[in-house]
Design a protein around this motif. Structure first.
Motif, short mmCIF file in Angstrom:
data_model
loop_
_atom_site.label_atom_id
_atom_site.label_comp_id
_atom_site.label_asym_id
_atom_site.label_seq_id
_atom_site.Cartn_x
_atom_site.Cartn_y
_atom_site.Cartn_z
N GLU A 99 0.75 -1.21 0.01
CA GLU A 99 0.07 -0.07 -0.05
C GLU A 99 0.98 1.27 0.06
N PRO A 100 0.01 2.33 -0.51
CA PRO A 100 1.05 3.62 -0.25
C PRO A 100 1.38 3.93 1.00
N ILE A 101 2.75 4.14 1.32
CA ILE A 101 3.02 4.87 2.62
C ILE A 101 3.60 6.13 2.59
N ASN A 102 3.44 7.07 3.38
CA ASN A 102 3.96 8.22 3.47
C ASN A 102 4.03 8.90 2.11
N THR A 103 5.23 9.31 1.54
CA THR A 103 5.60 9.88 0.22
C THR A 103 5.23 8.68 -1.02
N LYS A 104 5.27 7.61 -0.61
CA LYS A 104 5.64 6.68 -1.90
C LYS A 104 4.38 5.99 -2.28
N GLY A 105 4.16 5.90 -3.55
CA GLY A 105 2.97 5.38 -4.20
C GLY A 105 3.12 3.82 -3.75
N ALA A 106 1.88 2.96 -4.27
CA ALA A 106 1.77 1.82 -4.01
C ALA A 106 2.62 0.88 -4.87
#
Length: 513
Positions: free
Chosen positions: A120-127
């Motif tokens: 899943e997307p976390i903080n500034t990172k996409g999925a």
């Protein structure tokens, strides 16, 4: 806790309008915990009709728009023929001519692709995405666009493996492969075929949605956390499933409706006067997972702190410093810590980098004993985990795969006072900052009057000793300051206003703007 495959299992499902909590007990001890807020937007396992935004050969990856805030990340290993990877994983022969192509040979910008979220997307990172789609049920995992059939590695009987492979080949659709899970080895052919039809129906619906739905749409939504948990944890050793919500109780019975009556009898609606988690002694363990300080059995404790980059865990002896044999005390404390840390990582669903600061020990033998204990304690963690030896500084590095937001992010929000740092300016530091603000206001504006609003405690500090500090600021910056106190401000809060216009000018003269 040392789990084994024959541990007597219990599952607790507690649902409220604001969250759902699922606890898994092995031999009466909490071994896994899943928590989902009612407002959670879970995307793990969802399938999307994505559009390739750009291909980056240097990363051997592509970025794919799927309708989320940030584009998803698709690596070449998740875009090539999965059967090559599966044959390697299951120890089958792979042609020496099989070469992984470059990402630019597989995808180009503008391509429409069917992708599934595996992180899943976390903080500034996409999925994190994959084109290796899968639909899971209790006995089988269906793999679209594959012809591979893999049998659970726990089945070592070659003859039985062959029988199951032939069974799957006889009944499967042409464009799917299967992984046969351990649970299936105990089921009838009729039950397995029934589940195959159910999985293949999901695949047909998803294919049709891909044709009909617009780009950047979700075309398949993974089942909710309760169904996933029953799918993953309910097995022949499960003695009971207690549910304290009638709707979830009925949903679980419907999901397991094709199971034998003996299994359905294990699903029970909780009607006790005491709460479900409290009755089974799980509530205290749950509270531990939300706490920074976790006590160990012999008086020592852990301090667990999360930063954006990593989690740090500090082991402290607490009151356990008496006695002549400190080396023994340090070893016992670290052994207790190793077991509890493994449990906390699992229950909190921690992902990413973890740094553990064990108490320094004198001998390599003691260090190795702690490493062995940690290895045993993490053996049955379902999430991939790697760890280093204990360094000369007493530090161990642990890397645990992150697939979704952890428990802390589900249940915590940043403090509006400290912004999540856990600290605020002291009153002296706040006065120093006010001094610098006034200097900037005097220098960058033509204002001669300014209104300063502060907390009651700070107003008192400015007014003490006949207002010595207050008059110092007025004289230093040649400003007339109207001092006001706000009862709802805490010690480090302050605001500046232009008294002529009523405008809040705090942000205008801020040092971080």
């Amino acid at each position: 806790m040392q789990r084994n495959n024959t541990a007597k299992r219990g599952i607790l499902v507690s649902a409220t309008p604001y969250d759902t909590r699922i606890a898994v007990l092995d031999d009466g001890i909490l071994s896994d915990l899943l928590v989902e807020n009612s407002t959670s937007n879970r995307t793990l396992g969802n399938i999307y009709k994505g559009v390739v935004q750009r291909v980056v050969p240097a990363l051997q990856a592509a970025f794919v728009e799927i309708g989320m805030e940030k584009a998803g990340f698709l690596h070449i290993n998740d875009a090539i023929d999965r059967d090559i990877l599966l044959r390697k994983e299951y120890g089958e022969e792979v042609s020496s001519a099989a070469v992984i192509p470059g990402i630019e040979k597989v995808l180009k910008a503008g391509d429409e692709v069917m992708v599934q979220v595996i992180k899943e997307p976390i903080n500034t990172k996409g999925a994190r995405l994959t084109m290796h789609l899968s639909f899971a049920e209790r006995f089988l995992v269906c793999m679209p666009n594959s012809n591979f059939i893999g049998i659970s590695k726990k089945e070592r009987d070659f003859g039985k493996r062959k029988i199951f492979k032939q069974l799957i080949y006889r009944h499967k659709a042409r464009d799917v492969g299967y992984i046969v899970r351990t649970q299936a080895l105990l089921e009838s052919e009729n039950e397995i075929v029934k589940q195959m039809r159910k999985l293949e129906e999901k695949w047909e619906i998803t294919k049709n949605n891909f044709r009909e739905f617009p780009s950047e749409s979700c075309i398949y939504q993974e089942s909710n956390s309760v169904e996933q948990s029953i799918r993953e944890y309910f097995n022949e050793y499960t003695e009971f499933v207690y549910v304290d919500d009638e709707n979830e109780y009925n949903n679980i019975r419907e999901y397991l409706g094709s199971a034998n009556p003996e299994n359905l009898q294990k699903i029970k609606l909780w009607k006790g006067s005491e709460s479900l988690f409290e009755s089974f002694g799980v509530e205290d363990d749950y509270e531990k997972t939300l706490s920074t300080k976790v006590y160990l059995p012999r008086g020592a404790y852990l301090i667990i702190e999360q930063t954006e980059a990593l989690m740090s865990i500090d082991v402290n002896t607490g009151s356990r410093i008496q006695g002549n044999n400190q080396g023994r005390v340090f070893l016992e404390t670290n052994l207790d810590a190793a077991r509890e840390i493994a449990k906390q990582l699992r229950l909190r669903d921690v992902g990413g980098l973890v740094i553990i600061d064990f108490i320094d020990m004198e001998s390599d033998e003691d260090n190795n004993a702690v490493i062995d204990e940690f290895r045993k304690a993490t053996r049955f963690d379902r999430t991939p985990l790697n760890f280093s030896a204990i360094s000369q500084f007493g530090l161990m590095e642990v890397s645990r795969k992150r697939v979704r937001a952890n428990l802390a992010s589900e249940k915590h929000s940043n403090c509006p006072m400290c912004g999540g740092s856990g600290i605020v300016f002291s009153e002296e530091a706040t006065l120093s900052l006010i001094d610098r603000y006034l200097a900037r206001i005097a220098r960058k504006s033509k204002m001669k009057n300014v209104q300063l609003i502060v907390a009651t405690s700070l107003a008192k500090l400015l007014s003490d000793d006949y207002g010595r500090m207050f008059h110092y600021l007025e004289h230093k910056h040649s400003l007339n300051i109207e001092l006001m106190e706000a009862e709802d401000y805490v010690s480090h809060q302050f605001s500046f206003f232009n008294p002529d216009t009523g405008e809040d000018i705090t942000e205008k003269f801020a040092f971080y703007s």
